[in-house]
Design an enzyme around this catalytic site. Structure first.
Site, mmCIF file in Angstrom:
data_model
loop_
_atom_site.group_PDB
_atom_site.id
_atom_site.type_symbol
_atom_site.label_atom_id
_atom_site.label_comp_id
_atom_site.label_asym_id
_atom_site.label_seq_id
_atom_site.Cartn_x
_atom_site.Cartn_y
_atom_site.Cartn_z
ATOM 1 N N ASP A 6 -3.033 -18.397 2.687
ATOM 2 C CA ASP A 6 -3.925 -19.233 1.874
ATOM 3 C C ASP A 6 -4.650 -20.246 2.757
ATOM 4 O O ASP A 6 -5.868 -20.448 2.645
ATOM 5 C CB ASP A 6 -3.157 -19.917 0.723
ATOM 6 C CG ASP A 6 -1.805 -20.485 1.144
ATOM 7 O OD1 ASP A 6 -1.381 -20.280 2.312
ATOM 8 O OD2 ASP A 6 -1.158 -21.149 0.310
ATOM 9 N N ASP A 32 -6.457 -6.765 4.020
ATOM 10 C CA ASP A 32 -7.538 -6.275 3.154
ATOM 11 C C ASP A 32 -8.333 -7.455 2.600
ATOM 12 O O ASP A 32 -9.565 -7.461 2.636
ATOM 13 C CB ASP A 32 -6.926 -5.462 2.002
ATOM 14 C CG ASP A 32 -7.989 -5.003 1.023
ATOM 15 O OD1 ASP A 32 -9.027 -4.482 1.483
ATOM 16 O OD2 ASP A 32 -7.796 -5.177 -0.199
ATOM 17 N N LYS A 53 3.038 -15.457 5.053
ATOM 18 C CA LYS A 53 3.335 -16.302 3.887
ATOM 19 C C LYS A 53 4.834 -16.546 3.904
ATOM 20 O O LYS A 53 5.559 -16.136 3.003
ATOM 21 C CB LYS A 53 2.868 -15.571 2.610
ATOM 22 C CG LYS A 53 2.955 -16.398 1.336
ATOM 23 C CD LYS A 53 1.914 -17.483 1.217
ATOM 24 C CE LYS A 53 2.210 -18.347 -0.007
ATOM 25 N NZ LYS A 53 1.346 -19.552 -0.074
ATOM 26 N N TYR A 102 0.797 -1.231 0.000
ATOM 27 C CA TYR A 102 0.000 0.000 0.000
ATOM 28 C C TYR A 102 0.827 1.277 0.000
ATOM 29 O O TYR A 102 0.282 2.364 -0.152
ATOM 30 C CB TYR A 102 -0.941 0.015 1.208
ATOM 31 C CG TYR A 102 -2.222 -0.747 0.969
ATOM 32 C CD1 TYR A 102 -2.220 -2.134 0.942
ATOM 33 C CD2 TYR A 102 -3.431 -0.087 0.772
ATOM 34 C CE1 TYR A 102 -3.391 -2.848 0.726
ATOM 35 C CE2 TYR A 102 -4.606 -0.785 0.552
ATOM 36 C CZ TYR A 102 -4.587 -2.164 0.533
ATOM 37 O OH TYR A 102 -5.746 -2.851 0.317
ATOM 38 N N ASP A 139 -12.477 -9.100 3.825
ATOM 39 C CA ASP A 139 -13.682 -9.243 2.990
ATOM 40 C C ASP A 139 -14.243 -10.656 3.130
ATOM 41 O O ASP A 139 -15.457 -10.853 3.201
ATOM 42 C CB ASP A 139 -13.392 -8.944 1.512
ATOM 43 C CG ASP A 139 -13.672 -7.483 1.151
ATOM 44 O OD1 ASP A 139 -13.545 -6.618 2.044
ATOM 45 O OD2 ASP A 139 -14.017 -7.210 -0.018
HETATM 46 C C1 IPM Z 1 -10.748 -1.336 2.571
HETATM 47 C C2 IPM Z 1 -10.814 -0.936 1.145
HETATM 48 C C3 IPM Z 1 -9.645 -0.013 0.835
HETATM 49 C C4 IPM Z 1 -8.370 -0.785 1.095
HETATM 50 C C5 IPM Z 1 -9.648 0.592 -0.571
HETATM 51 C C6 IPM Z 1 -10.949 1.273 -0.891
HETATM 52 C C7 IPM Z 1 -8.490 1.518 -0.780
HETATM 53 O O1 IPM Z 1 -10.840 -2.036 0.313
HETATM 54 O O2 IPM Z 1 -10.836 -0.453 3.440
HETATM 55 O O3 IPM Z 1 -10.610 -2.527 2.845
HETATM 56 O O4 IPM Z 1 -7.875 -1.483 0.208
HETATM 57 O O5 IPM Z 1 -7.855 -0.676 2.197
HETATM 58 MN MN MN Z 2 -10.913 -3.895 1.353
#
Ligand code: IPM
Ligand code: MN
Length: 355
Positions: free
Chosen positions: A224, A248, A190, A138, A252
């Protein structure tokens, strides 16, 4: 004694303003119950302002934001703005410049919420991911050479300093100790391929752990495999700590196991500075202005903000409001299928949280 706080609000794009309004409604209700004073200052950063003025985040804004006790963010991302511009210019810049080095993302399945995980319930899904929030892929280090030629090379570098790794791991150990559930911290890395970056993480993890947190059990997962176990055996996890990129991705995955983006919230935390709380779903442009988006993630972010400010009673009220509305009123978490409008969900949570 109940406190008094100045909160910066960045409603942002799309449905951001709608969900933030519900969060503020609920905060108002619990603040009244607990005798807390909340003062808000709203900032219009986001896609609309950028399209109107060309300005993403004025330089003065970051210093302005430093003065607040916390920042409450809706959503960033506009369909007419190329992906990356607002995300980097507002969200990532704020995280970096305010040195919000922790991204705290609870993965918690509430009763009456459907999970895609077979045979799993609230007793199985309750852990927290501590995502490092300032380093890794990042940082933007990299570039192109021979761009737009057949020989084009693109480089994006994974970067971590010992300082960054150490402060993140310390936070994760402290958090695990304070949480005091299974007293287990899992490092997600990893080490079999990223033999520099995650080697550093793993060494520091065991150094700090053995030296200062002997009572915390240490586990290690390759990322993984961690994804596999997050689906198969989420009950193993208590607190997971990982770098920015893996964090990140796995959050999700974690979010969908707790019912999806309608419920997932996160805190961008600088334990010594100003922190920012946000629902982690996007700006959902197609639902904008329809009063159908689910505001629970934003309300949950407000709960995290109260917790961070040390207002545990207010935070507990918000959480019980969320649990009640899920038990009594909400049919589905999906936008438009809740059986209630956005504002009605906020009304009910505010009411239950005040009882
Ligand atoms: C999150 C989002 C952000 C990230 C994006 C929108 C830059 O996906 O907050 O997880 O990758 O951190
Ligand atoms: Mn994200």
């Amino acid at each position: 004694m109940a406190g008094s706080y100045n909160i910066a609000v960045i409603p942002g794009d799309g449905t951001g303003p709608e969900v933030v309004a519900e969060g503020i409604k609920v905060l108002g209700a619990v603040a009244q119950c607990e005798g807390i004073t909340l003062d808000y200052t709203t900032f219009d950063f986001g896609g609309e302002r950028y399209l109107r003025t060309g300005e993403i985040l004025p330089d003065s804004a970051v210093d302005e934001l430093r003065k607040f006790d916390a920042i409450y963010l809706g959503a960033i991302g506009h369909p007419e703005v190329k992906p990356g511009i607002l995300e980097k210019g507002i969200l990532l810049r704020t995280r970096f410049e305010l040195d919000q080095y922790i991204n705290l993302r609870p993965v918690k399945l509430y009763p009456n919420v459907e999970t895609p995980l077979k045979d799993k319930g609230p007793e199985h899904i309750d852990y927290v991911v501590v995502r490092e929030n300032t380093g890794d892929l990042y940082t933007g280090a990299g570039g192109f050479t021979m761009k737009d030629t057949p020989h084009e090379v693109a480089i994006q570098t994974m970067i971590y300093s010992r300082f960054q790794v150490e402060r993140c791991l310390k936070y994760a150990f402290e958090y695990t100790r304070k949480r005091n559930k299974r007293n287990t911290l899992g490092l997600v890395g990893k080490t079999n391929v990223l033999t520099y970056v995650y080697d550093l993480w793993e060494r520091v993890f065991h150094e700090i752990g053995a030296h200062d947190y002997a009572e915390i059990k240490r586990e290690y997962y390759n990322v993984d495999a961690a994804c596999m176990w997050m689906v198969k055996s989420p009950e193993w996890f208590d607190v997971l700590v990982t770098g920015n990129m893996f964090g990140d991705i796995i959050t999700d995955l974690g979010a969908i196991t707790q019912g999806g983006m309608g419920l997932a919230a996160g805190g961008n935390i600088n334990p010594e500075g100003v922190s920012m709380f946000e629902p982690i779903g996007g700006s959902a442009p197609k639902y904008t202005g329809k009063n159908v988006i689910n505001p629970l993630a934003a309300i949950s972010a407000a709960q995290m903000m109260m917790e961070f400010l040390g207002e545990d009673a207010a935070a507990a009220r918000i959480e019980s409001g969320i649990v009640e509305v899920l038990a009594r009123d909400i049919k589905s978490l999906a936008a438009g299928q809740m059986g209630l409008s956005t504002t009605e969900v906020g009304d009910r949570v505010a009411q239950y949280a005040s009882e």
